[in-house]
Write a protein that holds these residues in place. Structure first.
Motif, short mmCIF file in Angstrom:
data_model
loop_
_atom_site.label_atom_id
_atom_site.label_comp_id
_atom_site.label_asym_id
_atom_site.label_seq_id
_atom_site.Cartn_x
_atom_site.Cartn_y
_atom_site.Cartn_z
N ALA A 1 -0.60 -20.81 59.73
CA ALA A 1 -1.69 -21.72 59.37
C ALA A 1 -2.53 -21.16 58.23
CB ALA A 1 -2.57 -21.99 60.60
N ARG A 2 -2.78 -19.85 58.24
CA ARG A 2 -3.54 -19.22 57.15
C ARG A 2 -2.77 -19.32 55.83
NH1 ARG A 2 -7.98 -16.39 58.92
NH2 ARG A 2 -7.95 -15.86 61.12
N ALA A 3 -1.47 -19.09 55.87
CA ALA A 3 -0.67 -19.19 54.66
C ALA A 3 -0.67 -20.62 54.13
CB ALA A 3 0.77 -18.73 54.94
N GLU A 4 -0.57 -21.59 55.03
CA GLU A 4 -0.60 -22.99 54.61
C GLU A 4 -1.96 -23.35 54.03
OE1 GLU A 4 0.04 -27.52 56.29
OE2 GLU A 4 0.61 -25.84 57.56
N LEU A 5 -3.03 -22.87 54.66
CA LEU A 5 -4.37 -23.14 54.15
C LEU A 5 -4.56 -22.54 52.77
CD1 LEU A 5 -7.24 -24.22 54.47
CD2 LEU A 5 -7.82 -22.08 55.65
N THR A 6 -4.09 -21.33 52.57
CA THR A 6 -4.19 -20.68 51.25
C THR A 6 -3.45 -21.50 50.20
OG1 THR A 6 -4.41 -18.49 52.23
CG2 THR A 6 -3.64 -18.58 49.95
N GLU A 7 -2.26 -21.98 50.54
CA GLU A 7 -1.49 -22.78 49.60
C GLU A 7 -2.22 -24.09 49.28
OE1 GLU A 7 2.86 -24.98 49.25
OE2 GLU A 7 2.54 -23.49 50.81
N ARG A 8 -2.78 -24.72 50.29
CA ARG A 8 -3.50 -25.98 50.06
C ARG A 8 -4.76 -25.74 49.22
NH1 ARG A 8 -2.20 -30.51 53.53
NH2 ARG A 8 -0.40 -29.95 54.79
N GLU A 9 -5.45 -24.62 49.47
CA GLU A 9 -6.64 -24.31 48.67
C GLU A 9 -6.26 -24.10 47.20
OE1 GLU A 9 -9.64 -22.16 51.86
OE2 GLU A 9 -8.13 -20.95 50.86
N GLN A 10 -5.16 -23.42 46.96
CA GLN A 10 -4.70 -23.20 45.58
C GLN A 10 -4.29 -24.52 44.93
OE1 GLN A 10 -1.66 -20.21 46.01
NE2 GLN A 10 -3.14 -18.53 45.96
N ASN A 11 -3.64 -25.40 45.69
CA ASN A 11 -3.28 -26.70 45.15
C ASN A 11 -4.51 -27.52 44.81
OD1 ASN A 11 -0.54 -26.18 45.36
ND2 ASN A 11 -0.32 -27.20 47.33
N THR A 12 -5.53 -27.48 45.67
CA THR A 12 -6.78 -28.19 45.41
C THR A 12 -7.44 -27.63 44.15
OG1 THR A 12 -7.10 -28.67 47.75
CG2 THR A 12 -9.05 -28.77 46.35
N ALA A 13 -7.46 -26.32 44.01
CA ALA A 13 -8.06 -25.71 42.82
C ALA A 13 -7.28 -26.09 41.57
CB ALA A 13 -8.10 -24.19 42.99
N ARG A 14 -5.96 -26.16 41.68
CA ARG A 14 -5.12 -26.53 40.53
C ARG A 14 -5.40 -27.97 40.12
NH1 ARG A 14 -0.44 -25.67 42.71
NH2 ARG A 14 -0.45 -23.47 42.22
N THR A 15 -5.46 -28.90 41.10
CA THR A 15 -5.71 -30.30 40.75
C THR A 15 -7.13 -30.49 40.25
OG1 THR A 15 -6.18 -30.85 43.06
CG2 THR A 15 -3.93 -31.24 42.27
N TRP A 16 -8.09 -29.69 40.72
CA TRP A 16 -9.47 -29.73 40.21
C TRP A 16 -9.46 -29.35 38.72
CZ3 TRP A 16 -14.20 -31.25 41.96
CH2 TRP A 16 -15.32 -30.80 41.25
N SER A 17 -8.74 -28.29 38.40
CA SER A 17 -8.63 -27.87 37.00
C SER A 17 -7.97 -28.96 36.16
CB SER A 17 -7.82 -26.57 36.89
OG SER A 17 -8.48 -25.52 37.53
N ASP A 18 -6.96 -29.61 36.73
CA ASP A 18 -6.30 -30.71 36.02
C ASP A 18 -7.29 -31.85 35.75
OD1 ASP A 18 -3.93 -29.28 36.14
OD2 ASP A 18 -3.09 -30.46 37.80
N LEU A 19 -8.16 -32.15 36.72
CA LEU A 19 -9.17 -33.19 36.53
C LEU A 19 -10.12 -32.83 35.38
CD1 LEU A 19 -10.06 -34.02 40.24
CD2 LEU A 19 -9.00 -35.58 38.59
N LEU A 20 -10.56 -31.58 35.35
CA LEU A 20 -11.47 -31.15 34.29
C LEU A 20 -10.79 -31.22 32.92
CD1 LEU A 20 -13.21 -28.10 36.04
CD2 LEU A 20 -14.09 -30.45 35.77
N ARG A 21 -9.50 -30.81 32.86
CA ARG A 21 -8.77 -30.88 31.60
C ARG A 21 -8.55 -32.33 31.17
NH1 ARG A 21 -6.21 -26.47 33.57
NH2 ARG A 21 -4.48 -27.61 34.46
N ALA A 22 -8.49 -33.25 32.14
CA ALA A 22 -8.29 -34.66 31.84
C ALA A 22 -9.58 -35.33 31.36
CB ALA A 22 -7.75 -35.39 33.07
N GLY A 23 -10.67 -34.58 31.37
CA GLY A 23 -11.91 -35.11 30.82
C GLY A 23 -12.99 -35.45 31.83
N TRP A 24 -12.72 -35.29 33.11
CA TRP A 24 -13.74 -35.54 34.11
C TRP A 24 -14.76 -34.41 34.09
CZ3 TRP A 24 -14.05 -40.07 36.53
CH2 TRP A 24 -12.90 -40.86 36.61
N SER A 25 -16.02 -34.75 34.30
CA SER A 25 -17.05 -33.71 34.38
C SER A 25 -17.28 -33.36 35.84
CB SER A 25 -18.37 -34.18 33.76
OG SER A 25 -18.97 -35.17 34.59
N VAL A 26 -17.84 -32.19 36.06
CA VAL A 26 -18.13 -31.75 37.43
C VAL A 26 -19.09 -32.74 38.08
CG1 VAL A 26 -19.18 -29.91 38.80
CG2 VAL A 26 -17.67 -29.33 36.89
#
Length: 114
Positions: free
Chosen positions: A38-63
């Motif tokens: 469960a910890r490994a899965e949570l870590t992977e999901r957190e990294q995926n969320t951080a990656r898609t957040w970065s993608d949103l910022l690169r796509a022009g969305w502001s915080v």
């Protein structure tokens, strides 16, 4: 005969006690393994969320825009992307380490007190 029955009963009782102890070790080990997974899965999901957040910022969305939609900034950082050279290109050379020059006439060693 009574003595051998007592021995067999004692051994049977000891085996039952050991089986219960082993069963509790087995249950604990399964829980530890499930927690690790469960910890490994949570870590992977957190990294995926951080990656898609970065993608949103690169796509022009502001915080601020993302927050107004109910999103929170991820607590984990996106994994670093490895820059690989394209086919036929050499990777950029590593910068050379700066080594300060020694003054003329010195050996570079520290004098020892006498």
């Amino acid at each position: 005969m009574a003595n051998s029955l007592d021995l067999e009963a004692t051994l049977r009782q000891a085996r039952e006690l050991m089986e219960r102890r082993i069963a509790s070790v087995e249950a604990h080990k399964r829980n530890v393994d499930a927690e690790s997974a469960a910890r490994a899965e949570l870590t992977e999901r957190e990294q995926n969320t951080a990656r898609t957040w970065s993608d949103l910022l690169r796509a022009g969305w502001s915080v601020e825009e993302l927050r107004s939609m109910g999103f929170r900034e991820p607590t984990a950082k996106a994994p670093k992307r490895i820059n690989r050279a394209r086919k036929g290109e050499d990777p950029a050379p590593a910068p050379e380490a700066h080594v300060p020059a020694q003054p003329v006439g010195t050996s570079g060693s520290v004098p020892t007190p006498q």
